[in-house]
Each structure stands twice: as structure tokens, then as C-alpha cells.
Design an enzyme around this catalytic site. Structure first.
Site, PDB file in Angstrom:
ATOM      1  N   SER A 108       0.651  -1.132   0.042  1.00 49.73           N
ATOM      2  CA  SER A 108       0.008  -0.217  -0.042  1.00 49.73           C
ATOM      3  C   SER A 108       0.822   1.273   0.039  1.00 49.73           C
ATOM      4  O   SER A 108       1.825   1.267   0.489  1.00 49.73           O
ATOM      5  CB  SER A 108      -0.887  -0.079   1.319  1.00 49.73           C
ATOM      6  OG  SER A 108      -0.191   0.151   2.287  1.00 49.73           O
ATOM      7  N   LYS A 109       0.312   2.336  -0.565  1.00 54.02           N
ATOM      8  CA  LYS A 109       0.787   3.533  -0.359  1.00 54.02           C
ATOM      9  C   LYS A 109       1.448   4.048   1.051  1.00 54.02           C
ATOM     10  O   LYS A 109       2.458   4.743   0.989  1.00 54.02           O
ATOM     11  CB  LYS A 109      -0.203   4.736  -0.825  1.00 54.02           C
ATOM     12  CG  LYS A 109       0.189   5.275  -2.240  1.00 54.02           C
ATOM     13  CD  LYS A 109      -0.839   6.248  -2.311  1.00 54.02           C
ATOM     14  CE  LYS A 109      -1.180   6.636  -3.976  1.00 54.02           C
ATOM     15  NZ  LYS A 109      -2.097   7.663  -4.155  1.00 54.02           N
ATOM     16  N   ARG A 110       0.784   3.647   2.002  1.00 51.10           N
ATOM     17  CA  ARG A 110       1.144   4.169   3.295  1.00 51.10           C
ATOM     18  C   ARG A 110       2.353   3.644   3.677  1.00 51.10           C
ATOM     19  O   ARG A 110       3.285   4.293   4.358  1.00 51.10           O
ATOM     20  CB  ARG A 110       0.079   3.585   4.399  1.00 51.10           C
ATOM     21  CG  ARG A 110      -1.055   4.587   4.527  1.00 51.10           C
ATOM     22  CD  ARG A 110      -2.017   4.150   5.589  1.00 51.10           C
ATOM     23  NE  ARG A 110      -2.779   2.991   5.072  1.00 51.10           N
ATOM     24  CZ  ARG A 110      -2.754   1.969   5.474  1.00 51.10           C
ATOM     25  NH1 ARG A 110      -2.195   1.587   6.537  1.00 51.10           N
ATOM     26  NH2 ARG A 110      -3.644   0.988   4.948  1.00 51.10           N
TER      27      ARG A 110
END
Ligand code: GLU
Length: 485
Positions: free
Chosen positions: A256-258
């Protein structure tokens, strides 16, 4: 079994950037096509009007080309099966939806969003495994449907999923897959705005574009039973499916981007080499059955097969990417690196200075084994580009003694007397001074390195002196003595 030369496609929805997972899907499709003398198609799935992003398609194509993935057919190149943008094919989907309605395989649904919401809430209350449409509109009479259509009641078209049977299909990677039809919703095929959903457009286009193999991420596996039902409803031959394993963060959560960058553009801008990124992405779920990890794209084409793609999720290991970047960088020729370095210099504060090819090539040859990124040919050794303005404090404390200036002055004089010194001449001169002063070479080398580079570590001392040249070395020794004392 499909025997003709394969036609595969990468079918992204344009989100504004190319996700690394998208690059992996595109790459596997590309490798498979090239390996088998097939055709690689780019199709843009842009039927979700709420998600429209200005310039997204251009960005996507740019990122694919940067990575070296050229498509044979697609929005820019054209081809016999276009248009390749789904938003330009709306009439086609409408025609096929009508055909399904005609056959009783799909039906109009006039339920209001409020009714659907209430139905969903009710099903959640009953703890049903998943919310499903209850087929209410399937039971409307022909007359009722005609009246509603005539009065312009908002509508969608739904797939009529027959209950109580098992939907089966084969997948090269996941082998035999089965879904119970009772768990499959009567999927919307045409939305109330007249646009098709992903499912209908995807199947119609894969059929019309004569796609033989559907190679895509595992997140689409749960859509495949709906697609299979559509192929069967149209009486079309199904393509061969291959669902690629999920990409995971090191903690095995979904990538994920996070947790870090996911856009190919971010990696490009950070200075990753395209060869390294492509090599890295190729290994996310595939190996040739041996320990080999270093590949150029041509070699991947020769080795790739879908049969060797794993089922298990693939961990995105940034350390490995860094390592591959360093490996690819080292394999580049000096002239390629010179061109890359000139680009980096243009982006740096040294852009208005003139460095000769010869000078920069010497830096490259000396630093090549010590860097992982082209920009590190500047960042880790700025002393090649400017006189040091600071001297590493720790090294000063450790290596700078009351007698150091005298030692350095002696070295300076010795160097100054040399005529066009080679690396070896510098070395001989230092040995001579060491003997004359009766001090160990180390006692001279550490402060000398500090004065010419401002740092305590770096490439070989005599390489450093040779590259900087006698005059510069002499000047730097003088400046450092003044500065440090
Ligand atoms: N448009 C889908 C995506 O964004 C395509 C999935 C497929 O390949 O069928 O990935």
C-alpha cells in the site's frame, strides 16, 4: 485450448500514475507475448467517469515506455481492433448488453438506490456472507418493463446469475478454481449513466480484441466467475486465465501507499534505473527455477514462462531493489554512466560548472564500486566538484595533531615539485616524506585525506590525489591548514 499465437493485453484504469503492481502485470504480459511471438495490447479501461484524471493516460504510456514496455497495439499506435479506449466503445457495449437481455441472460433493474441500501442493511442484519441483489426486477412482466423504459425510469442492466450451481474455470497459476453461483451477485453490467461496468466492457473487449490469455493480478480472481458466466452467456470461447500473486509489504500486508512508494514514477524520480526496476519487478512472483537474480529484459524474455509464476504473495523488498540498482549500475559502460551523470549534474548545484568528460569518467571509474545510484557520483563525493568547506569534526579530533601542519607542508612541497604526477608518483612522494619525517604513512594519509576531501573515508588515497591533480591538491592542503588550525 487456444493454439494461435497469443494476444495479451494490459488493461489499466487510468488513475494518474502507474502502480508497481501494474508494471508487474504489464511486464508479465509483455514477456509472455515476446517469448511466444505474440502481440501485446494496451487497452485503457476508463469507463468509470467519477475517476477521470486529466493527463492520466499520457502519464501511463510515458511510464510504460520509460520501462521499455512497448505495446504493439494501443491508443497511440492504433491497430486492427481499436479504438483501444473503452470510453470510445460505448455503443459496442450497449449492443452486447441488449443481446444478453434478449437471451434472458441479463435483465433491466429499476430498483432505487434507497431500496438497494435497505436491502443491503437487511442482509447485513441477517449476517448473510455477502450482500446480493434479490432479483426482484427479474420477475417484472414484459409489459411492466416496457412501461418503465417508456417512462424513463432510471435503470441498470444486471447479469442473471443462475442459482445453485458451481462455476468452474482453470487458471495457469491457480490451477482449478471453483465458485458457488449462490455467492455471485447479479452484477450490474450497464450503469444508470449508460456506461458499462468493468465486467461487461472487459469481457466484450477481450473477446473482440481476440485476447487469448488474460494475465492479471489476483485481486481480479473474484471477478472471474462473473466473466466466465458472460463468456458462456455469449457462447464465446473463454480465454486462458493467469492470476498473478499479490504484492505484499515486508510485514505481509497488502502493498500500500502508506508503507512506501507505489508509483513507478516515484522510483524513476528517485534515480532507480529502469533496468533494475524491471529486473526487480520480474522477480515478484516468478523465478526461472534457479538462484539467478540479475537479468536484462532480453534475458527475461528468453526465460519467462507463466508456469513458473508462484501462487504465494510476493514481498516487495526495497533492499533487494537497491541491491539490483547497484548491480545494474556497475554493469553500465562508462560512457553510459557519463551521460547519466551529466544529467544529474544538470539537476545539481554544479550545473553551471564545466567538467571535462575525462575528469568525470575518472570519478565514475573510481567510485563505481561504492555507489548504488547515479546521483551518488555527486552526493557521496562532492569534493570532486567543489573545494571542501567543512572538515569532518571527528576525524579532525582523531587525526589532527600539533605536528600535522608541518607534515602536511612537507607533503605539499614534495607534491609541488612533481611534474605531471601519476598515481604512483604521488605514492612515491608520500613514502619519501614518511621516511624523511620518520612517521608512519597512516599518520600522513589520514590528515591528507581530510584536507583534500573534508572526509575520513572515500576512494583510494592516490586515486583521489591523481583525479584532483597536483595544483588542486596543493591548494587544498594550504586552505585546510589555514581553516583547521
Ligand atoms: N481495469 C482493470 C485494472 O485496472 C483490469 C483488470 C483486468 O486485467 O482484467 O486493472
Amino acid at each position: 485450448m487456444i493454439n494461435e499465437t497469443p494476444r495479451v493485453r494490459f488493461a489499466p484504469s487510468p488513475t494518474g500514475y502507474l502502480h508497481v503492481g501494474g508494471l508487474r502485470t504489464a511486464l508479465y504480459n509483455y514477456l509472455f507475448a515476446k517469448r511466444n511471438n505474440g502481440t501485446f495490447v494496451l487497452r485503457i479501461e476508463d469507463t468509470d467517469r467519477n475517476r477521470f484524471v486529466e493527463g492520466a493516460v499520457e502519464n501511463l504510456i510515458k511510464a510504460l515506455k520509460w520501462a521499455g514496455l512497448y505495446f504493439d497495439e494501443g491508443p497511440e499506435t492504433g491497430g486492427d481492433f481499436g479504438p483501444y479506449m473503452q470510453s470510445q466503445r460505448l455503443d459496442i457495449y450497449k449492443k452486447y448488453a441488449d443481446e444478453l437481455i434478449e437471451k434472458g441472460k441479463a435483465y433491466y433493474c429499476f430498483c432505487t438506490p434507497e431500496r438497494l441500501k435497505a436491502l443491503k442493511e437487511e442482509q447485513e442484519k441477517q449476517k448473510l456472507p455477502q450482500a446480493k441483489y434479490d432479483k426482484l426486477c427479474l420477475h417484472l412482466t414484459k409489459k411492466e418493463v416496457e412501461n418503465k423504459l417508456a417512462s424513463g425510469t432510471p435503470k441498470v442492466v444486471r447479469l442473471n446469475v443462475e442459482e445453485n450451481h458451481t462455476i468452474k474455470f482453470d487458471d495457469i497459476i491457480r490451477e482449478h478454481v471453483e465458485f458457488e453461483s449462490n455467492n455471485v451477485d447479479d452484477q450490474v453490467l450497464i450503469k444508470s449513466d449508460g456506461y458499462p461496468t468493468y465486467h461487461l466492457a472487459n469481457v466484450v473487449d477481450d473477446h473482440l480484441m481476440k485476447i487469448t490469455h488474460v494475465i492479471r493480478g489476483e485481486e481480479w480472481l473474484s471477478s472471474t466467475p462473473k466473466h466466465v458466466l458472460l463468456y458462456d452467456a455469449f457462447d464465446w470461447e473463454r480465454p486462458i486465465f493467469a492470476h498473478l500473486p499479490l504484492l505484499l509489504n515486508p510485514d505481509r500486508s497488502k502493498l500500500s501507499k502508506r508503507q512506501g512508494d507505489v508509483a513507478v514514477e516515484d522510483y524513476r524520480d528517485k534515480g532507480f534505473l529502469k533496468d533494475a526496476l524491471v529486473n526487480f519487478v520480474a522477480l515478484l512472483g516468478w523465478n526461472a527455477g534457479d538462484d539467478r537474480e540479475f537479468y536484462y529484459i532480453d534475458e527475461l524474455i528468453k526465460s519467462f514462462s507463466l508456469e513458473r509464476v508462484n501462487k504465494a504473495g510476493a514481498v516487495f523488498d526495497l533492499q533487494k531493489l537497491n541491491w539490483l540498482n547497484a548491480e545494474h549500475l556497475r554493469k553500465k559502460s562508462s560512457s553510459e554512466l557519463l551521460a547519466d551523470l551529466r544529467i544529474e549534474i544538470q539537476k545539481s548545484k554544479f550545473k553551471s560548472q564545466n567538467f571535462s568528460d575525462d575528469y568525470l569518467s575518472q570519478i565514475i571509474d573510481t567510485m563505481k564500486e561504492r555507489v548504488s545510484f547515479v546521483k551518488e557520483f555527486i552526493d557521496t563525493c562532492t569534493y570532486f566538484y567543489e573545494v571542501p568547506s567543512e572538515y569532518e569534526q571527528k576525524s579532525v579530533e582523531k587525526n589532527w595533531n600539533p605536528e600535522t601542519p608541518e607534515h602536511l607542508n612537507k607533503l605539499k612541497e614534495e607534491f609541488a615539485s612533481l611534474n605531471n604526477p601519476t598515481k604512483e608518483d604521488f605514492e612515491t612522494a608520500l613514502s619519501k616524506v614518511s621516511e624523511e619525517l620518520n612517521v608512519g604513512k597512516g599518520k600522513l594519509i589520514h590528515p591528507l585525506r581530510l584536507t583534500v576531501s573534508g572526509q575520513s573515508t572515500g576512494p583510494g588515497m592516490f586515486d583521489l590525489l591523481f583525479i584532483l591533480g597536483k595544483d588542486e591538491v596543493v591548494k587544498r592542503i594550504e586552505a585546510a591548514i589555514k581553516h583547521i588550525n
